[in-house]
Every structure is written in C-alpha cells, then in structure tokens.
Motif scaffolding. Structure first.
Motif, PDB file in Angstrom:
ATOM      1  N   LYS A 257      58.303  46.112  79.319  1.00  0.00           N
ATOM      2  CA  LYS A 257      58.607  47.398  78.678  1.00  0.00           C
ATOM      3  C   LYS A 257      59.858  47.285  77.817  1.00  0.00           C
ATOM      4  O   LYS A 257      59.931  47.863  76.726  1.00  0.00           O
ATOM      5  CB  LYS A 257      58.761  48.488  79.738  1.00  0.00           C
ATOM      6  CG  LYS A 257      57.434  48.864  80.391  1.00  0.00           C
ATOM      7  CD  LYS A 257      57.584  49.996  81.395  1.00  0.00           C
ATOM      8  CE  LYS A 257      56.224  50.394  81.966  1.00  0.00           C
ATOM      9  NZ  LYS A 257      56.354  51.481  82.971  1.00  0.00           N
TER      10      LYS A 257
ATOM     11  N   GLU B  20      60.143  47.891  73.709  1.00  0.00           N
ATOM     12  CA  GLU B  20      61.101  48.808  73.083  1.00  0.00           C
ATOM     13  C   GLU B  20      61.981  48.090  72.062  1.00  0.00           C
ATOM     14  O   GLU B  20      62.210  48.599  70.964  1.00  0.00           O
ATOM     15  CB  GLU B  20      61.964  49.463  74.167  1.00  0.00           C
ATOM     16  CG  GLU B  20      61.174  50.426  75.043  1.00  0.00           C
ATOM     17  CD  GLU B  20      61.940  50.858  76.277  1.00  0.00           C
ATOM     18  OE1 GLU B  20      63.110  50.424  76.423  1.00  0.00           O
ATOM     19  OE2 GLU B  20      61.379  51.612  77.095  1.00  0.00           O
TER      20      GLU B  20
ATOM     21  N   SER C 271      54.563  50.249  72.411  1.00  0.00           N
ATOM     22  CA  SER C 271      55.801  50.995  72.190  1.00  0.00           C
ATOM     23  C   SER C 271      55.814  51.655  70.813  1.00  0.00           C
ATOM     24  O   SER C 271      56.302  52.787  70.660  1.00  0.00           O
ATOM     25  CB  SER C 271      57.007  50.066  72.344  1.00  0.00           C
ATOM     26  OG  SER C 271      57.156  49.643  73.685  1.00  0.00           O
TER      27      SER C 271
END
Length: 396
Positions: free
Chosen positions: A151, A155, A204
């Motif tokens: 994650k 990002e 993202s």
C-alpha cells in the motif's frame, strides 16, 4: 474486496496453522484454492507456478515451513532440542530456496528467518518449542508487513506519477484530462500478500481519481497479463484494456502524453539499478525511452539485492519449450460460452521439431529506468546512477 492469493490461518488452541494458495494455473476461468501442508508441496507449487510473483513466493515458502513446524509440534514430531530445531529450519529453508533462483525476495526471507531461528536458539532457557514459535511468529509477520508495504508503494508511486509526468500534472488541474498507465506481467494481489506493487500503483491512482485507463500486456508465453492482471482489473472494476506484447509500441505512439508511465514489478534489482523482471520488460523500457514515457519499477526493499553488482550477475531461469509451443485452456462453444467445468485442452501452436529458447526473465539496464518505487519512497538517479543505501537506513 481485493483478491487473496494466500489464505493463512494461525494455530488455535485445538489446531495447527493452515495454508491455502489460489491455484493460478486455473485462472481466470476457475477459482480454486489448494492446501499446502509442508515444504515439498510449497516447493512444487512455486516450481509449477501455481503461486508466482517474487513477494508471494517468499511468503508462501515461509508460511509452508511454519505450517510444517506447527503440525510437528502438535503431533509430537518436533525435534527435542533448540539447536536441532534451528538446524531443521535452516535445512528446510535452503531446500525451499531452490524452487525459484531468480526471485531475490525468497533468498532474503530465507536469510532473515535463519537469523530469527539462530537468535531464538541462543536465548537463555531456549527450548525446541520456543525456537519453533519464534520462527512461526516471524513468518506470519512477513504476511502482514507485505500488505502494508504494498500500500505504501502504491501511494508513493501514484504521487510520483502525479507530480512528475505531463499527464499527472494535467489531470491534477483538470479532471477531464486522461491519465493512463501500462503494466506488464502480474504484480497485484495474486503476486503478493495483497494489493500489489506495480498494480498497487494503479490501484492507488484509481483511488485518488487520477487514473482514466490501465493497459496490461498479454505477457507471452505464460500469459500472466491476460490471465491474471486482466482478472484482477476486471474484479476491481478498473477501466482497463488488454493488448498483446507486440502492440505496446503502437499504443505508445497513439496515446502520446495521455500515457503517463509504464510501471512494472521486479524479481531482482541489482545494486546499480539493473532490474530482472518478466521477459518483455526490457523491450518496454526501450520503447518508453523512445516515446518519452516514464518507466518505473515498483518493488519492496527486499527485492533490491545490494550483493549483486549489476544485471550481468543475475541468473536467468530458462523454462520448458512447451510453454512457447503449446497453449492450455478451456474449450469455447460456437456461441462463445467458456466450458469451465470441462478439462482444459492443450493445443499445439508451433511446428514440431523447432528449437525453442524460453528465458523467464530479462534484465532492464538502469539507464532506462526513471525511478524505483519502494515502501519508503521513490529512488531516482543522482548524476545518472542509483544509490539505494539511504533507503536501507530508513526506519521500517
């Protein structure tokens, strides 16, 4: 809900830990999970590519040994001394490492888990059970950490594309402007513990309302793009288009600045930035440079191998000729219905007797790579060279 390629249940008061993997050889037409009870089964699953993707390979190997140890402890078959358990763990990890030599994440995991077992065995009052438990906890932690790392990669990559590409800057100021990304092979939930690396960047971008379309290559000869990445993109309802590998040049010429970047994963990044990834990656990097498209590698720090000086030192796995000369899949009726309940058919697509060269990976030179996206940020070249040392000083 993001797809889960790895399903792991920790031990309970009444049962040992269990591990199941999504058999990726059956995708995209069948979704079936296979139990992994020991290291032999994990080795076979990795070798046969039922599980693939550098992060997922390392995690499945680590958890398979955790299951094997957990079962041995419950059934009374665990070695009796802490040193014997440590040695058993070391030997089994060495065996698992032979399943996929190119993926550095596996070697990294093996090294770290050996250290865990060694430290546990040296603890005052150590027992066979305490060494086994220390290993199991460390292996389980790898599963959790991989998701959070992915994650973070997503990002960082999305932010870099927004700030450093023409399409990103235009999209930030005007939501009617298109921002497209091309990816190769499969780097999503099916290749990791969840979310993904390069596909995590795409996820993202979509979450930030930046992405207007993703493109995925077919990724011959194993078709990880058409079978797996396309499967994930459809599952997540990402606007996406599948192309064959040979269409990439025409796509870049047609889309111009709307195509912000090509984002790929990695099986190994050398100390100088040379990157081994699925065959076909190198040609995409060459095309990107010619068309002025940013080329990014998305990979956790565990994929960066500072002990490998350059791509010349990376061993490239060569696979069976049949992967090139044959294809496998379910039959399709004249009405276009896929017969998923019937046995898959194997079809010959090449002249009998032709020689075949089938390298699983190629190496993209560092000079063609604009940035390496990690869980702690994007590493760019300074004076034309990558320096990865600072990111290893960054707190995890």
């Amino acid at each position: 809900m993001v797809l889960q390629a790895i399903q792991y249940e920790p031990a309970s008061a009444s049962s040992p830990p269990t591990l199941r993997i999504l058999d990726q050889l059956l995708l995209p037409h069948r979704t079936a999970y296979e139990a992994i009870a020991n290291c032999e089964e994990a080795h076979a699953a990795i070798k046969q590519m039922k599980v693939r993707g550098a992060p997922a390979i390392a995690i499945v190997a680590a958890l398979a040994l955790a299951v094997e140890i957990g079962v041995a402890a419950v059934t009374g078959k665990l070695a009796t001394s802490p040193d014997e358990v440590r040695e058993q763990i070391s030997q089994r990890l060495d065996y698992l490492k032979t399943s996929r030599p190119t993926a550095v994440n596996l070697g990294d995991a093996v090294g770290k888990l050996k250290i865990v077992a060694k430290k546990a065995a040296l603890q005052s009052g150590a027992t066979a059970g305490s060494v086994a438990q220390a290993y199991i906890v460390a292996a389980e932690r790898m599963l959790v950490d991989d998701v959070s790392d992915n994650k973070a990669i997503g990002e960082h990559g999305a932010r870099w594309i927004e700030e450093n590409t023409a399409a990103g800057r235009q999209r930030r100021g005007d939501k009617t402007c298109g921002l497209q990304v091309l990816t190769h092979c499969n780097t999503g939930s099916l290749a990791t513990a969840g979310y993904g690396t390069a596909l995590g960047v795409i996820r993202s971008l979509k979450a930030a309302d930046m992405l207007t379309r993703a493109y995925c290559t077919e990724t011959r000869p194993y078709n990880q793009g058409s079978r797996l990445t396309a499967y994930e993109l459809v599952h997540d309802e990402v606007p996406a288009t599948l192309i064959t590998d040979s269409m990439a040049c025409a796509l870049l010429a047609r889309e111009g600045n709307r195509l912000a970047a090509i984002v790929v994963g990695a099986d190994r990044v050398a100390a100088n930035g040379d990157t081994a990834n699925k065959i076909g990656t190198y040609s995409l990097a060459v095309l990107a440079r010619h068309h002025g498209v940013k080329f990014l590698v998305a990979a956790p720090r565990t994929t960066i191998d500072l002990t490998t000086a350059s791509g010349k030192d990376i061993v490239i796995e060569e696979r069976a000729p049949e992967e090139v000369t044959r294809i496998k899949g379910p039959k399709v009726t004249v009405d276009g219905e896929v017969q998923v309940d019937e046995a898959a058919q194997v079809i010959s697509i090449a002249a009998t007797g032709i020689d075949v060269w089938n390298p699983a990976f190629d190496v993209t030179p560092a000079e063609l790579i604009d940035g390496v996206i990690t869980e702690v940020g994007v590493v760019e070249k300074t004076a034309g060279k990558f320096d990865f040392q600072p990111i290893f000083q960054h707190p995890s």
